[in-house]
Design an enzyme around this catalytic site. Structure first.
Site, PDB file in Angstrom:
ATOM      1  N   ASP A  72       0.816  -1.212   0.000  1.00  0.00           N
ATOM      2  CA  ASP A  72       0.000   0.000   0.000  1.00  0.00           C
ATOM      3  C   ASP A  72       0.850   1.262   0.000  1.00  0.00           C
ATOM      4  OD1 ASP A  72      -2.791   0.741   0.038  1.00  0.00           O
ATOM      5  OD2 ASP A  72      -2.349   1.721   1.957  1.00  0.00           O
ATOM      6  N   ARG A  76      -9.627   6.060 -15.067  1.00  0.00           N
ATOM      7  CA  ARG A  76     -10.357   5.385 -13.992  1.00  0.00           C
ATOM      8  C   ARG A  76      -9.376   5.269 -12.841  1.00  0.00           C
ATOM      9  NH1 ARG A  76     -10.123  -0.026 -11.908  1.00  0.00           N
ATOM     10  NH2 ARG A  76     -12.085  -0.741 -11.023  1.00  0.00           N
ATOM     11  N   ASP A 130      -8.423   3.307  -9.927  1.00  0.00           N
ATOM     12  CA  ASP A 130      -8.658   2.023  -9.281  1.00  0.00           C
ATOM     13  C   ASP A 130      -8.557   2.185  -7.760  1.00  0.00           C
ATOM     14  OD1 ASP A 130      -8.714  -1.058  -9.613  1.00  0.00           O
ATOM     15  OD2 ASP A 130      -6.968  -0.752  -8.313  1.00  0.00           O
ATOM     16  N   HIS A 188      -9.648   3.443  -1.243  1.00  0.00           N
ATOM     17  CA  HIS A 188      -8.503   3.085  -0.405  1.00  0.00           C
ATOM     18  C   HIS A 188      -7.440   4.175  -0.348  1.00  0.00           C
ATOM     19  CE1 HIS A 188     -10.247  -0.905   0.002  1.00  0.00           C
ATOM     20  NE2 HIS A 188     -10.612  -0.745  -1.268  1.00  0.00           N
ATOM     21  N   GLU A 238     -13.063   4.731  -8.773  1.00  0.00           N
ATOM     22  CA  GLU A 238     -13.735   3.483  -8.405  1.00  0.00           C
ATOM     23  C   GLU A 238     -13.987   3.462  -6.901  1.00  0.00           C
ATOM     24  OE1 GLU A 238     -13.491  -1.268  -7.805  1.00  0.00           O
ATOM     25  OE2 GLU A 238     -11.811   0.069  -7.395  1.00  0.00           O
TER      26      GLU A 238
END
Ligand code: ARE
Ligand code: CA
Length: 484
Positions: A163, A191, A193, A197, A230
């Site tokens: 991450d 986009r 993704d 997060h 997203e």
């Protein structure tokens, strides 16, 4: 960031999932451009980890190993040529940008361009990224975290994917450089993704550092990239799509979930009379709408029973409704066939993707479904382009699963999802004349291979949709594709 910057008169994009760049360029010239498609979402163009231990699954492309433009879809030269050739015929390219994370931990550690990584050291020398560029302490998101803990959803690993910390100047710079490189090559947007997060504040900094779109590719000066984030938000989680709409557009997962319910006969079509924000959908301009996407068509991502090409009649009904209705910006899915939900695209023994073949009836072979080449689907793209921003008028329903409506005086569409036939004289709002139903057939010269509809001087026409007809939709419009 909410304007797709489509060429004039175009409205719809298609996700050409796992297509090669050379094939996309050819598809722009031979089909998408002439048929009025607005754009294409492409699979991630940056180098990913090669995962032979799982037979090269489709999801290896969601494990970045560098930002070099080399994947199974092609290299940078092929990418550059694709964008040029597509823009030249009025079709825009949108990149699936994976900027939340890098790879997971695997025994294999080589990328599609030959880059390597040392997972134990969080080391990706081809960027380069090292240990300080990732969130610590190291943790992994659990299912419960979505309900309680935004900080864990954003700072822990999504299924073990390392991450990145977008809070650091260095990481932001690498991401911005990657995205600006793509903008310089002529792409129209991204986009984002796994946007859920990442912290909205970090994303805002990144978006604001992106360059304007490249005027040498036909974009107006000062045009900002189109960005759709997203964020899966079906309600009930600690993180809401509303945190992201102030930044840019958002993927509307409720759209396909609710329409799938309706067209699977779990909810009546008559309720769609107030489809839009009345159903809890995002504001129209904030929404990137679709029925299925590459995740939920195979049981990844959000839950729920989503229509796909495998239930073709209902799926074409839901797609036709999406394209006939003015809410939001529609995206079509274009798939390869699969039974194994992990399987990658058609490939040879060396792992090279096999190109789709094109049949004489426009459909694809070699394992590719090409929903965008189904007549009932591409005809509705032309319908949407034709009706433009006209309103839904003259809504009719039978109190059940038969509905019809006009789009201004430009288009008329009817649906029958009941177990009995629809036979009605309905107001089409179209000028008097003869029209070819673009669902059951198409115009060929002055003939129509499908149903002929005669509209009287009062705008009314006799409409028939049998419950056993091949399709549940009938559509006519004022454009040349339909008017006889
Ligand atoms: C793969 C393997 C894993 C392995 C991992 C690391 O499947 O077993 O641990 O690699 O090596 C895709 C696949 C994943 C795949 C990943 C990387 O779907 O299976 O993992 O690629 O190769 C959440 C996210 C959402 C995400 C979905 C899938 O919020 O952003 O999960 N969708 C995007 C893409 C995917 C992609 C990724 C993100 C990662 O569209 O294709 O994953 O780049 C609730 C929540 C949702 C949550 C959902 C599922 O509905 O509301 O937010 O979605 O649960 O957890
Ligand atoms: Ca994160």
């Amino acid at each position: 960031y909410k304007n797709p910057h489509y060429a004039s008169g175009r409205t719809t994009m298609v996700h050409l999932f796992e297509w090669k760049w050379d094939d996309i360029a050819a598809e722009c010239e031979r089909f998408l451009g002439p048929r009025g498609f607005g754009g294409i979402q492409i699979s991630p163009p940056n180098e990913n980890l090669v995962i032979w231990s799982r037979q090269r699954p489709w999801w290896e492309r969601y494990q970045p190993i560098s930002y070099r433009l080399v994947t199974r879809s092609g290299n940078e030269a092929q990418f550059t040529s694709m964008v040029r050739r597509c823009n030249d015929v009025g079709v825009r390219i949108y990149v699936d940008a994976i900027i939340n994370h890098m790879t997971g931990t695997w025994n294999e550690n080589t990328g599609t361009g030959g880059s390597t990584a040392n997972f134990g050291q969080w080391s990706y020398p081809s960027v380069p990224y090292g240990r300080n560029d990732f969130n610590f302490p190291h943790c992994v998101i659990s299912g419960n975290d979505y309900g309680c803990c935004p900080d864990r959803v954003r700072n822990c690993e999504l299924s073990g994917l390392k991450d990145l910390n977008q809070g650091t100047e260095y990481v932001r710079t690498q991401i911005v450089n990657y995205m600006n490189h793509l903008i310089s090559l002529g792409v129209a947007g991204f986009r984002i993704d796994a946007a859920k997060h990442m912290w909205p504040g970090d994303l805002r900094v990144i978006f604001d550092r992106l360059n304007n779109l490249n005027t040498a590719h036909g974009f107006p000066s000062g045009a900002r990239p189109y960005i759709y984030q997203e964020v899966i938000d079906l309600g009930g989680e600690a993180i809401s799509r509303d945190e992201y709409t102030p930044l840019a557009a958002v993927t509307e997962f409720k759209y396909g979930m609710e329409l799938s319910r309706c067209f699977q006969r779990n909810n009546q079509l008559r309720w769609l009379h107030n489809w839009g924000v009345g159903w809890g959908l995002l504001a129209s301009n904030d929404a990137l709408n679709f029925i299925d996407n590459h995740d939920n068509q195979r049981g990844h991502g959000a839950g729920g029973s989503i229509l796909t090409h495998k239930q073709a009649k209902q799926y074409k009904g839901a797609i036709a409704f999406m394209l006939a209705h003015p809410h939001g910006w529609p995206q079509l899915m274009s798939s390869f066939g699969f039974s194994d939900t992990e399987a990658g695209p058609p490939m040879d023994n060396s792992g090279n993707i096999v190109s789709p073949s094109i049949n004489s009836d426009n459909t694809c072979g070699n394992g590719w479904i090409c929903e965008h080449r189904w007549r009932q689907i591409y005809s509705m793209v032309a319908f949407r382009n034709r009706v433009g921003s006209t309103a839904v008028t003259n809504w009719w329903d039978n109190g059940g699963n038969q509905i019809a409506f006009c789009r201004g005086n430009q288009g008329f569409v009817a649906f029958n999802n009941d177990y009995w036939d629809l036979n009605q004289t309905l107001q089409t709002c179209l000028p008097a004349g003869t029209y070819c139903d673009v669902i059951s057939g198409e115009k060929s010269g002055n003939n129509c291979t499908g149903k002929r509809i005669t509209v009287g001087s009062d705008g009314r026409a006799s409409i028939s949709l049998g419950s056993n007809d091949y399709d549940m939709v009938l559509a006519i419009h004022a454009g040349t594709e339909s008017r006889l």
